[in-house]
Design a protein around this motif. Sequence first.
Motif, mmCIF file in Angstrom:
data_model
loop_
_atom_site.group_PDB
_atom_site.id
_atom_site.type_symbol
_atom_site.label_atom_id
_atom_site.label_comp_id
_atom_site.label_asym_id
_atom_site.label_seq_id
_atom_site.Cartn_x
_atom_site.Cartn_y
_atom_site.Cartn_z
ATOM 1 N N CYS A 49 0.834 -1.203 0.000
ATOM 2 C CA CYS A 49 0.000 0.000 0.000
ATOM 3 C C CYS A 49 0.873 1.260 0.000
ATOM 4 C CB CYS A 49 -0.920 -0.006 1.222
ATOM 5 S SG CYS A 49 -1.960 1.457 1.325
ATOM 6 N N LEU A 50 0.526 2.206 -0.880
ATOM 7 C CA LEU A 50 1.329 3.435 -1.020
ATOM 8 C C LEU A 50 1.012 4.457 0.053
ATOM 9 C CD1 LEU A 50 0.994 3.898 -4.895
ATOM 10 C CD2 LEU A 50 2.787 2.703 -3.646
ATOM 11 N N GLN A 51 -0.031 4.195 0.861
ATOM 12 C CA GLN A 51 -0.470 5.142 1.895
ATOM 13 C C GLN A 51 -0.696 6.517 1.268
ATOM 14 O OE1 GLN A 51 -1.176 4.502 5.298
ATOM 15 N NE2 GLN A 51 -1.123 2.408 4.544
ATOM 16 N N CYS A 52 -1.504 6.529 0.216
ATOM 17 C CA CYS A 52 -1.756 7.767 -0.540
ATOM 18 C C CYS A 52 -2.307 8.871 0.369
ATOM 19 C CB CYS A 52 -2.787 7.509 -1.637
ATOM 20 S SG CYS A 52 -2.412 6.098 -2.669
ATOM 21 N N LYS A 53 -1.914 10.126 0.059
ATOM 22 C CA LYS A 53 -2.440 11.264 0.837
ATOM 23 C C LYS A 53 -3.935 11.440 0.576
ATOM 24 C CE LYS A 53 1.263 13.969 2.404
ATOM 25 N NZ LYS A 53 2.481 13.735 1.573
ATOM 26 N N ASN A 54 -4.330 11.201 -0.700
ATOM 27 C CA ASN A 54 -5.759 11.228 -1.064
ATOM 28 C C ASN A 54 -6.170 9.813 -1.426
ATOM 29 O OD1 ASN A 54 -6.518 13.932 -0.807
ATOM 30 N ND2 ASN A 54 -5.347 14.390 -2.674
ATOM 31 N N PRO A 55 -6.515 9.009 -0.439
ATOM 32 C CA PRO A 55 -6.779 7.592 -0.726
ATOM 33 C C PRO A 55 -8.068 7.372 -1.506
ATOM 34 C CG PRO A 55 -7.068 8.054 1.622
ATOM 35 C CD PRO A 55 -6.685 9.345 0.975
ATOM 36 N N THR A 56 -7.916 7.159 -2.813
ATOM 37 C CA THR A 56 -9.081 7.018 -3.695
ATOM 38 C C THR A 56 -9.884 5.756 -3.364
ATOM 39 O OG1 THR A 56 -7.538 6.045 -5.249
ATOM 40 C CG2 THR A 56 -8.197 8.315 -5.662
ATOM 41 N N CYS A 57 -9.218 4.749 -2.782
ATOM 42 C CA CYS A 57 -9.920 3.497 -2.443
ATOM 43 C C CYS A 57 -11.112 3.780 -1.542
ATOM 44 C CB CYS A 57 -8.966 2.527 -1.740
ATOM 45 S SG CYS A 57 -8.044 3.273 -0.393
ATOM 46 N N MET A 58 -10.968 4.795 -0.675
ATOM 47 C CA MET A 58 -12.039 5.066 0.290
ATOM 48 C C MET A 58 -13.308 5.574 -0.387
ATOM 49 S SD MET A 58 -9.988 6.449 3.599
ATOM 50 C CE MET A 58 -11.458 6.919 4.471
ATOM 51 N N ASN A 66 -11.684 3.237 6.975
ATOM 52 C CA ASN A 66 -10.446 3.985 6.779
ATOM 53 C C ASN A 66 -9.384 2.980 6.302
ATOM 54 O OD1 ASN A 66 -8.122 5.470 6.873
ATOM 55 N ND2 ASN A 66 -8.692 6.570 8.755
ATOM 56 N N ILE A 67 -9.374 2.789 4.970
ATOM 57 C CA ILE A 67 -8.580 1.694 4.386
ATOM 58 C C ILE A 67 -7.067 1.855 4.627
ATOM 59 C CG2 ILE A 67 -8.014 0.515 2.204
ATOM 60 C CD1 ILE A 67 -10.981 1.147 1.365
ATOM 61 N N PRO A 68 -6.470 3.008 4.270
ATOM 62 C CA PRO A 68 -5.015 3.107 4.497
ATOM 63 C C PRO A 68 -4.644 2.940 5.968
ATOM 64 C CG PRO A 68 -5.845 5.032 3.323
ATOM 65 C CD PRO A 68 -7.036 4.205 3.629
ATOM 66 N N ALA A 69 -5.492 3.424 6.872
ATOM 67 C CA ALA A 69 -5.158 3.331 8.308
ATOM 68 C C ALA A 69 -5.134 1.875 8.767
ATOM 69 C CB ALA A 69 -6.177 4.123 9.137
ATOM 70 N N LYS A 108 -11.216 -1.107 -7.203
ATOM 71 C CA LYS A 108 -11.284 -0.492 -8.542
ATOM 72 C C LYS A 108 -10.647 0.892 -8.518
ATOM 73 C CE LYS A 108 -14.731 0.349 -12.081
ATOM 74 N NZ LYS A 108 -16.161 0.495 -12.307
ATOM 75 N N GLU A 109 -10.723 1.552 -7.364
ATOM 76 C CA GLU A 109 -10.241 2.931 -7.226
ATOM 77 C C GLU A 109 -8.785 3.007 -6.783
ATOM 78 O OE1 GLU A 109 -12.308 5.165 -8.220
ATOM 79 O OE2 GLU A 109 -14.109 3.910 -8.243
ATOM 80 N N CYS A 110 -8.161 1.878 -6.435
ATOM 81 C CA CYS A 110 -6.777 1.896 -5.910
ATOM 82 C C CYS A 110 -5.815 2.346 -7.007
ATOM 83 C CB CYS A 110 -6.409 0.499 -5.405
ATOM 84 S SG CYS A 110 -4.677 0.340 -4.952
ATOM 85 N N VAL A 111 -4.896 3.269 -6.656
ATOM 86 C CA VAL A 111 -3.988 3.831 -7.663
ATOM 87 C C VAL A 111 -3.027 2.786 -8.235
ATOM 88 C CG1 VAL A 111 -4.053 6.191 -6.767
ATOM 89 C CG2 VAL A 111 -2.368 4.603 -5.886
ATOM 90 N N LEU A 112 -2.816 1.698 -7.496
ATOM 91 C CA LEU A 112 -1.899 0.669 -8.002
ATOM 92 C C LEU A 112 -2.413 -0.018 -9.266
ATOM 93 C CD1 LEU A 112 -0.595 -1.006 -4.718
ATOM 94 C CD2 LEU A 112 0.647 0.465 -6.275
ATOM 95 N N ASN A 113 -3.707 0.166 -9.574
ATOM 96 C CA ASN A 113 -4.253 -0.395 -10.817
ATOM 97 C C ASN A 113 -3.491 0.112 -12.037
ATOM 98 O OD1 ASN A 113 -6.565 -2.108 -10.170
ATOM 99 N ND2 ASN A 113 -7.454 -0.268 -9.282
ATOM 100 N N PRO A 118 -4.418 -4.068 -7.859
ATOM 101 C CA PRO A 118 -4.609 -3.214 -6.669
ATOM 102 C C PRO A 118 -4.240 -3.966 -5.395
ATOM 103 C CG PRO A 118 -6.687 -4.162 -7.357
ATOM 104 C CD PRO A 118 -5.701 -4.553 -8.395
ATOM 105 N N ILE A 119 -4.244 -3.231 -4.286
ATOM 106 C CA ILE A 119 -4.096 -3.902 -2.988
ATOM 107 C C ILE A 119 -5.304 -4.814 -2.795
ATOM 108 C CG2 ILE A 119 -4.164 -3.517 -0.466
ATOM 109 C CD1 ILE A 119 -1.626 -2.536 -1.465
ATOM 110 N N ALA A 120 -5.078 -6.002 -2.258
ATOM 111 C CA ALA A 120 -6.191 -6.939 -2.020
ATOM 112 C C ALA A 120 -6.894 -6.526 -0.721
ATOM 113 C CB ALA A 120 -5.661 -8.362 -1.934
HETATM 114 FE FE1 SF4 Z 1 -3.783 4.135 -2.075
HETATM 115 FE FE2 SF4 Z 1 -4.568 1.652 -2.980
HETATM 116 FE FE3 SF4 Z 1 -3.471 1.943 -0.443
HETATM 117 FE FE4 SF4 Z 1 -5.965 2.930 -1.042
HETATM 118 S S1 SF4 Z 1 -5.311 0.770 -1.031
HETATM 119 S S2 SF4 Z 1 -4.350 3.982 0.141
HETATM 120 S S3 SF4 Z 1 -5.690 3.665 -3.183
HETATM 121 S S4 SF4 Z 1 -2.487 2.302 -2.470
#
Ligand code: SF4
Length: 477
Positions: A49-58, A66-69, A108-113, A118-120
Amino acid sequence: MAKMIDMKERTKREQVPMREQLPSARIHNFEEVPLGYTKEEAIYEAQRCLQCKNPTCMIGCPAEINIPAFIRLVVEEDFEKAYLTILKTDALPAVTGRVCPQEEQCQKECVLNKKGKPIAIGRLERFVADWARENKIKGIEKSDSQKEQKVAVVGSGPAGLTCAADLAKLGYQVTLFEALHKPGGVLVYGIPEFRLPKSIVEYEVAGIEKLGVKVVCNQVIGATKSVESLKKEFDAIFLANGAGAPRFMNIPGENRNDVYSANEFLTRSNLMKAYLFPEYDTPIKIRKKAATIGAGNVAMDAARTALRLGAEQSYIVYRRSRAEVPARAEEVHHAEEEGIVFHFLTLPVKILGDEEGRVTGMECLRMELGEPDESGRRRPVPIPNSNFVLEVDMVIDAIGTMANPIVARSATGVEVNQWGYFKVDKMTRMTTCEGIFAGGDIVRGSATVISAVGDGKFAARAIDEYLLSGKSLRKNS
Ligand code: SF4
Ligand code: FAD
């Protein structure tokens, strides 16, 4: 303790696959197919997980996790805190981690796509919830600030359970009415044990009861109690009675023995425990060749259940092509691995039988795809004179479900649309009767667990606002 890894390594890593029971073994049992991540696998995956500042997954998570947390806490091996982080907003994490269509939601929204898979997220959510259950971690306790107002919830599927949990967390007195003898809705009577073990649903329902929710089973609202009488006892009502009435093809021969609706077939298997044969001798007759009509998740569940109960061949018969199959790709893949045979572009027109009323075959027409219809999918068109007989001796109708009118009939002032689904305000989920809210399949038609969860959350927030403003059904009755 595991640690965060550098950015380059995170994007280089492949998604960790989940181990599964081998198809040759699992077609003979009802145990779960995917086996879950080990602790090491979960940490390895979470480190991607990239711990994005704007976590699109959420944005893609109606349960508002709170997915990244929580993923960060998995990396730090603080699984207890990860569990409590998820539980704050999602009362059913082991359920949503298993059956939510994550590939269409958060993942679907995870930036790793952009780089790979994406992150599972769902698998990690499942790991955390399973770890907490196995380690007997205490969930969230009953709120200290109890309020006097009372809320009735009708139906204990994911919409009702979520709304009840969120309101109980706010301190309201919540009573949840369920028509069946067991709470859980489709999670217990529809989805089979090999995808969602009943013990897991029971555990999460028990967690919701610990929040103070009173669950009353064997209460058919509209028969044993009317919505009108609930209005006199409760300050607000949430209707979440699902859309469980079966739909049929309406073709000749559908009234023969050995023709089931998927709903009846799966309920007999799940609630009457046919899956525990010979310990439980449930009245469900399995023949040699079973045809399931339809290609949604329900159809996959029915066809795979028939196989496990002893059918030698199990077919899926679908009038469109593979590209239009509505079931989750993972479920289609599992079904194919297990030897389910797909008959695409095939429309059943008649169920054939003998004098004793038994099924001997199914007459079908071959189809081709024409112009797109109102759903955007290409319309299947029959090929003239293409009739043929598919040799089967058992048929399961899995073409969808619809609203059962029993609740609506007893709810004065609550309007329904042409299909019998409650009309609600998009933002608040309030029906046309002030103080009565609705959500889940009884508003959307057959939808998903996570959309029902999302509706439950929206409605709980709106009910809170309604009650905080001093309004009450009980006082107005
Ligand atoms: Fe970013 Fe994907 Fe981690 Fe969500 S799950 S914080 S979109 S890298
Ligand atoms: P339900 O889960 O239908 O619950 C409604 C509850 O209300 C039931 O317990 C019912 O007994 C009760 N009730 C009805 N009438 C009354 C009454 N008069 N009084 C009191 N109680 C009443 N979705 C996914 O996201 N992923 C999947 O993999 C998936 N697989 C599925 C497999 C099957 C076999 C089926 C049938 C559905 C599946 N779905 C799946 C869809 C999903 O389960 C539903 O969208 C979801 O359960 C809807 O939730 P709900 O709370 O609105 O209603």
